[in-house]
Design a protein around this motif. Sequence first.
Motif, PDB file in Angstrom:
ATOM      1  N   VAL A 172       0.849  -1.200   0.000  1.00 26.33           N
ATOM      2  CA  VAL A 172       0.000   0.000   0.000  1.00 26.33           C
ATOM      3  C   VAL A 172       0.881   1.246   0.000  1.00 26.33           C
ATOM      4  O   VAL A 172       0.634   2.217  -0.744  1.00 26.33           O
ATOM      5  CB  VAL A 172      -0.929  -0.003   1.230  1.00 26.33           C
ATOM      6  CG1 VAL A 172      -1.696   1.305   1.329  1.00 26.33           C
ATOM      7  CG2 VAL A 172      -1.889  -1.174   1.176  1.00 26.33           C
ATOM      8  N   ALA A 173       1.955   1.224   0.809  1.00 23.23           N
ATOM      9  CA  ALA A 173       2.850   2.380   0.900  1.00 23.23           C
ATOM     10  C   ALA A 173       3.482   2.694  -0.444  1.00 23.23           C
ATOM     11  O   ALA A 173       3.602   3.867  -0.831  1.00 23.23           O
ATOM     12  CB  ALA A 173       3.932   2.112   1.942  1.00 23.23           C
ATOM     13  N   VAL A 174       3.888   1.633  -1.184  1.00 27.80           N
ATOM     14  CA  VAL A 174       4.517   1.864  -2.492  1.00 27.80           C
ATOM     15  C   VAL A 174       3.540   2.569  -3.423  1.00 27.80           C
ATOM     16  O   VAL A 174       3.892   3.535  -4.109  1.00 27.80           O
ATOM     17  CB  VAL A 174       5.006   0.527  -3.089  1.00 27.80           C
ATOM     18  CG1 VAL A 174       5.421   0.695  -4.530  1.00 27.80           C
ATOM     19  CG2 VAL A 174       6.170  -0.006  -2.262  1.00 27.80           C
ATOM     20  N   GLY A 175       2.281   2.103  -3.431  1.00 33.23           N
ATOM     21  CA  GLY A 175       1.284   2.769  -4.261  1.00 33.23           C
ATOM     22  C   GLY A 175       1.132   4.231  -3.883  1.00 33.23           C
ATOM     23  O   GLY A 175       1.029   5.112  -4.747  1.00 33.23           O
ATOM     24  N   LEU A 176       1.158   4.494  -2.584  1.00 29.94           N
ATOM     25  CA  LEU A 176       0.979   5.862  -2.097  1.00 29.94           C
ATOM     26  C   LEU A 176       2.175   6.742  -2.471  1.00 29.94           C
ATOM     27  O   LEU A 176       2.018   7.923  -2.807  1.00 29.94           O
ATOM     28  CB  LEU A 176       0.807   5.809  -0.576  1.00 29.94           C
ATOM     29  CG  LEU A 176       0.035   6.922   0.082  1.00 29.94           C
ATOM     30  CD1 LEU A 176      -1.303   7.115  -0.599  1.00 29.94           C
ATOM     31  CD2 LEU A 176      -0.188   6.604   1.541  1.00 29.94           C
ATOM     32  N   MET A 177       3.382   6.168  -2.424  1.00 28.63           N
ATOM     33  CA  MET A 177       4.562   6.944  -2.810  1.00 28.63           C
ATOM     34  C   MET A 177       4.508   7.318  -4.286  1.00 28.63           C
ATOM     35  O   MET A 177       4.839   8.439  -4.668  1.00 28.63           O
ATOM     36  CB  MET A 177       5.829   6.132  -2.531  1.00 28.63           C
ATOM     37  CG  MET A 177       6.143   5.997  -1.065  1.00 28.63           C
ATOM     38  SD  MET A 177       7.486   4.805  -0.861  1.00 28.63           S
ATOM     39  CE  MET A 177       7.271   4.409   0.875  1.00 28.63           C
TER      40      MET A 177
END
Lengths: 242, 242, 242, 242
Positions: free
Chosen positions: B179-184
């Motif tokens: 999820v964090a990668v998508g947000l970055m």
Amino acid sequence: MTTTRLDRWERRTEWPLAGSAAVFLAAYAWPILEPSLVHGWRRACEITVYAAWLLFAVDYTARVVLADRRLHFVLHHLPDLAAVALPVLRPLRLLRLIALIRVLNRRATDSLQGRVALYVSSSVVVVIFVAALAELDAERGHIGARIQTFGDAVWWAITTVTTVGYGDRYPVTTDGRLVAVGLMLAGIALIGVVTASIASWLIANVRAAEADTEHALQRQITALHTELLEIKALLKADAADR
Amino acid sequence: MTTTRLDRWERRTEWPLAGSAAVFLAAYAWPILEPSLVHGWRRACEITVYAAWLLFAVDYTARVVLADRRLHFVLHHLPDLAAVALPVLRPLRLLRLIALIRVLNRRATDSLQGRVALYVSSSVVVVIFVAALAELDAERGHIGARIQTFGDAVWWAITTVTTVGYGDRYPVTTDGRLVAVGLMLAGIALIGVVTASIASWLIANVRAAEADTEHALQRQITALHTELLEIKALLKADAADR
Amino acid sequence: MTTTRLDRWERRTEWPLAGSAAVFLAAYAWPILEPSLVHGWRRACEITVYAAWLLFAVDYTARVVLADRRLHFVLHHLPDLAAVALPVLRPLRLLRLIALIRVLNRRATDSLQGRVALYVSSSVVVVIFVAALAELDAERGHIGARIQTFGDAVWWAITTVTTVGYGDRYPVTTDGRLVAVGLMLAGIALIGVVTASIASWLIANVRAAEADTEHALQRQITALHTELLEIKALLKADAADR
Amino acid sequence: MTTTRLDRWERRTEWPLAGSAAVFLAAYAWPILEPSLVHGWRRACEITVYAAWLLFAVDYTARVVLADRRLHFVLHHLPDLAAVALPVLRPLRLLRLIALIRVLNRRATDSLQGRVALYVSSSVVVVIFVAALAELDAERGHIGARIQTFGDAVWWAITTVTTVGYGDRYPVTTDGRLVAVGLMLAGIALIGVVTASIASWLIANVRAAEADTEHALQRQITALHTELLEIKALLKADAADR
């Protein structure tokens, strides 16, 4: 462009409002920076903050009344409404100081680039100062809070607005996090403005060559026009001859 | 441009799909936000999520069937395929709410700039909300996890999407890191869109002067044309005279 | 443009070198990902890495010899020299895989935008994977190192390349910090490319209107030309009449 | 453009000042990098730093005296004044080494793009080196300071200038934080320059097609001119005939 009644109102209230924002700033900042302020002065600051709020509320109401399309005005000035209606957002009122910068700016510099640079840098300084004050106000005294002095708050504000975010200081309260979110948005806008200015400057340099091409085109067409006028003169002389 | 059967399908399903995305959002968010939800409601939410998934799967299949070049369509809509086929990516389905924003947007604003600004800011709000939900779902209850409440998850999502990254909260599970990668990536896109909008606005202002040059060229050429018509009239009168 | 002997060499060695980079990647990655690899395989990987290095060294020497201006070539291909001469920078050789992407890319997509997007995203994936490998190789086993598994290394690489930098993982060895510096530079380039692509797309849209103006100019000038030809015909007929 | 006396002064002092900046750098860096330096050498370094300061002060005074509009000059060269007047900002004097890069640069490269790239990258290296020195000088020996070696200082400077900001190292003293702020501003400028360069390169490529349109316009107008000259010749021959 005709000047509406709203324009005239805004021009006339520019200086008084910027002045009352400065007074508001002093009355807002003093109790935060001086936690041991005696009760009397603290009370005076509260009253001043309230008086400045009244002025802003009157100004906002007057602008809504004077606007041609009232709903449109309200929808396009939501931050103004929020700054007046929500006590937690009252630091936003200080952004009017940026309007003051704009006024001073108009006198100080002559080139567009200089004006943009001065405007952006002074706005960033105001935003950092105001955010540090609001953050210190929100965090100080809370359990586990890492922002307890004004120096820390300014340092935190700068690491946040540049999106560096070391993480040695960060807000832990909800109010403090709201201030942080505003500051992060300002940071993205700052990076955007800096990058965009450099890009438009670089592109404008490239564009110079193109402008030359266009001016060459204009000169060519002017030469054509001269030829045509000569031809018309010849024809007219011809017609007169016969 | 002719409207294909695919276009008609997409126009007709725009509202139903946005609606089912909203229902899906509610059914997806409720059990996450309310960990103590009773079994019955939790079951109802699961069924609703499943029903919404069925609708999305049917829509995706229909679009593949209706497309002129099916392989081309599949390759150019990989995120849609992933959102339907991979349960872990189901929050991606909520991005269809952004399509809903587009529809509402078409009515609300008139200028291109206003539309882009409204679209980007609403998309960012949806992305942050959805990412915070998915992150909380992935992290809560894990040993050493630092994101245990929805407030923390939203705060973490905002520090991530602005690339500030204090490091006071960060995911420790594999799902949470995805999820964090998508947000970055969304954050880099956000910085890109903000910067690019400011740059194109600045450049457009510079460009105004150039447009003036071009219009001057057009006026010059129109003047030439008038001259030529006069000359032709003279010549014709001349020929008629003789 | 004439094809030099250097061009022909580069075209012919494109596929073999990309292939040997893939083999090199496998032989480089395997012992890192599998610390408990038996001695025999570990030795085989070392020999393969050495053989791939020989190929790259031969290729580099051949390109220097074939270049028209040898000093100029060396100065403009310093990264190639560094990748061949410095063992610590050998992961740089894997960047030749990006050349492989370019070759595949030429077949897969048709539009310029699609090609740039595919190229940038595949390069980012290769860079993150290679950097995670090199980082894990540098850090694992060191006292106080926080990057001990490949999953951690990939997560760290992504937080670094997006400039988020939570600080939950960071390198502590000198070699690991060198890898990090390379990754940060790649991150700034990534943000730059994404922003610039969006900006050029926005500006190109604005530009469409201008292109219309230019085409209108062309049509006006064509009309002028037609008039002039008519006038010349009139004059010639006139001269013939007499 | 006429060369003023100020221009001549600046051209003549370019090399001596860059040289004294290099000497200043050595005398400034040595005691910081070698904390156990014997007293004699330390004293020599102090005297050299003082002598270099004298040279800079003389140069600044001379430039103010030679300027046509003195107040304007002072206001537009505030960093120069600060570097001379404030001891804490003396590392700023080292930025004159960037001027040295500019001089060397003029010889080394031929294309504009190469020159910008070389200039930006060398400036970044100088800024990181100088900031790491100043940071180490400010932090070393302070309680709780996390930057105690030159290696740490360089690593910290790089994580800061790229806005990654892991937070494994950060300044804790006021002087150290001031250096950090300067470095963050440099980082935002770096991202801006990289992005803007890529954007202007992309846009220039798109622009090539437009330049073609303009050249087509020019060719069309030249053809018109040829026609007009022929017509004039016909008319003149006509008039002579009669």
